[in-house]
Scaffold this active site. Structure first.
Site, PDB file in Angstrom:
ATOM      1  N   HIS A  17       0.988  -1.197   0.237  1.00  0.00           N
ATOM      2  CA  HIS A  17       0.113   0.033   0.028  1.00  0.00           C
ATOM      3  C   HIS A  17       0.914   1.275  -0.013  1.00  0.00           C
ATOM      4  CE1 HIS A  17      -3.167   2.950   1.303  1.00  0.00           C
ATOM      5  NE2 HIS A  17      -2.450   3.300   2.120  1.00  0.00           N
TER       6      HIS A  17
ATOM      7  N   CYS B 212      -3.948   2.394  -5.149  1.00  0.00           N
ATOM      8  CA  CYS B 212      -3.110   3.484  -4.070  1.00  0.00           C
ATOM      9  C   CYS B 212      -1.616   3.681  -4.644  1.00  0.00           C
ATOM     10  CB  CYS B 212      -3.160   3.007  -2.829  1.00  0.00           C
ATOM     11  SG  CYS B 212      -2.328   1.276  -2.816  1.00  0.00           S
TER      12      CYS B 212
END
Length: 245
Positions: free
Chosen positions: A61, A134
């Site tokens: 992430h 992301c």
């Protein structure tokens, strides 16, 4: 996140935030930092990421810190997918490391305007597990901040490899084609219109709600919880991957 769909933030987690706070008195330029997280707290995945990181890949992430706030992107059914949290404070993932990206010459007010533009350009429904996640948002934000350092290829290399495979599957497997068509219908497009990023994800949501619910339940069970928390979908994906021989 190549193996985790960032979902709607919960009250205890980063919220969708309008960058409208008045800018503090701060001298330009300011530092920009890329924060990297493992997509799950599962020890097995963290160990895998540690090994993959050494060869230039992994399931991560990503988020970008600028002017004291961390910004990233996730999937929601309505509104923007852009959200913020305190630096290194994304509780749905496990912080791994930070990468200095240099400095931006943009003022706080200019950064606020940029983030407002990105909120419009990155709606949550366009989130795609492999092609529009992301890490892609973090790269775009760094680019628009005009930082001097190149975005690290290893952050999104696994998603890129997966996207190539996914696109090949979409072209050859009838079921995938049906999901894409369903995704087009969700956004009001005809099935013969060109594929847009997010169509596969929209199709999955439209036709695979039971599978999504089962994945979320698996995530809840992995943390011994009985109500939804941000990150349960990610935990469920990792849990199901761990069941594959």
């Amino acid at each position: 996140c190549p193996f985790a769909s960032c979902r709607t933030p919960s009250p205890e987690h980063p919220t969708q935030t309008s960058p409208s706070q008045p800018p503090p008195a701060r001298t330009m330029p300011t530092d920009v930092v890329l924060h990297i997280y493992d997509v799950s707290e599962a020890p097995a995945l963290q160990a895998v990421n540690k090994a993959l990181r050494a060869v230039g890949t992994g399931a991560f992430h990503g988020a970008v810190e600028v002017y004291g706030q961390e910004w990233s992107y996730g999937g929601v059914e309505e509104g923007t997918g852009v959200f913020s949290c305190p630096p290194k404070g994304c509780t749905a993932h496990v912080y791994r490391e930070s990468v200095p990206m240099g400095q931006t010459a943009m003022s706080h007010s200019e950064v606020n305007l940029l983030l407002a533009e990105l909120e419009q350009e990155w709606p949550g429904r366009d989130y795609d597990l492999l092609a529009h996640n992301c890490c892609h948002f973090s790269e775009e934000l760094c680019k628009r901040l005009q930082v001097p350092e190149a975005f690290p290829k290893w952050v999104k290399s696994l998603a890129g490899a997966g996207a190539k495979v996914s696109h090949a599957v979409v072209g050859t497997v009838d079921k995938a084609g049906e999901l894409v068509d369903a995704g087009k219908q969700v956004r009001g497009a005809d099935s013969d219109e060109a594929y847009k990023i997010g169509d596969l994800t929209r199709g999955l949501w439209a036709t695979g709600k039971q599978a999504v619910a089962a994945t979320i339940q698996a995530g809840q069970e992995s943390r011994h919880g009985d109500s939804y928390k941000f990150g349960d979908f990610s935990r469920g994906v990792v849990s199901k991957l761990g069941q594959v021989d």
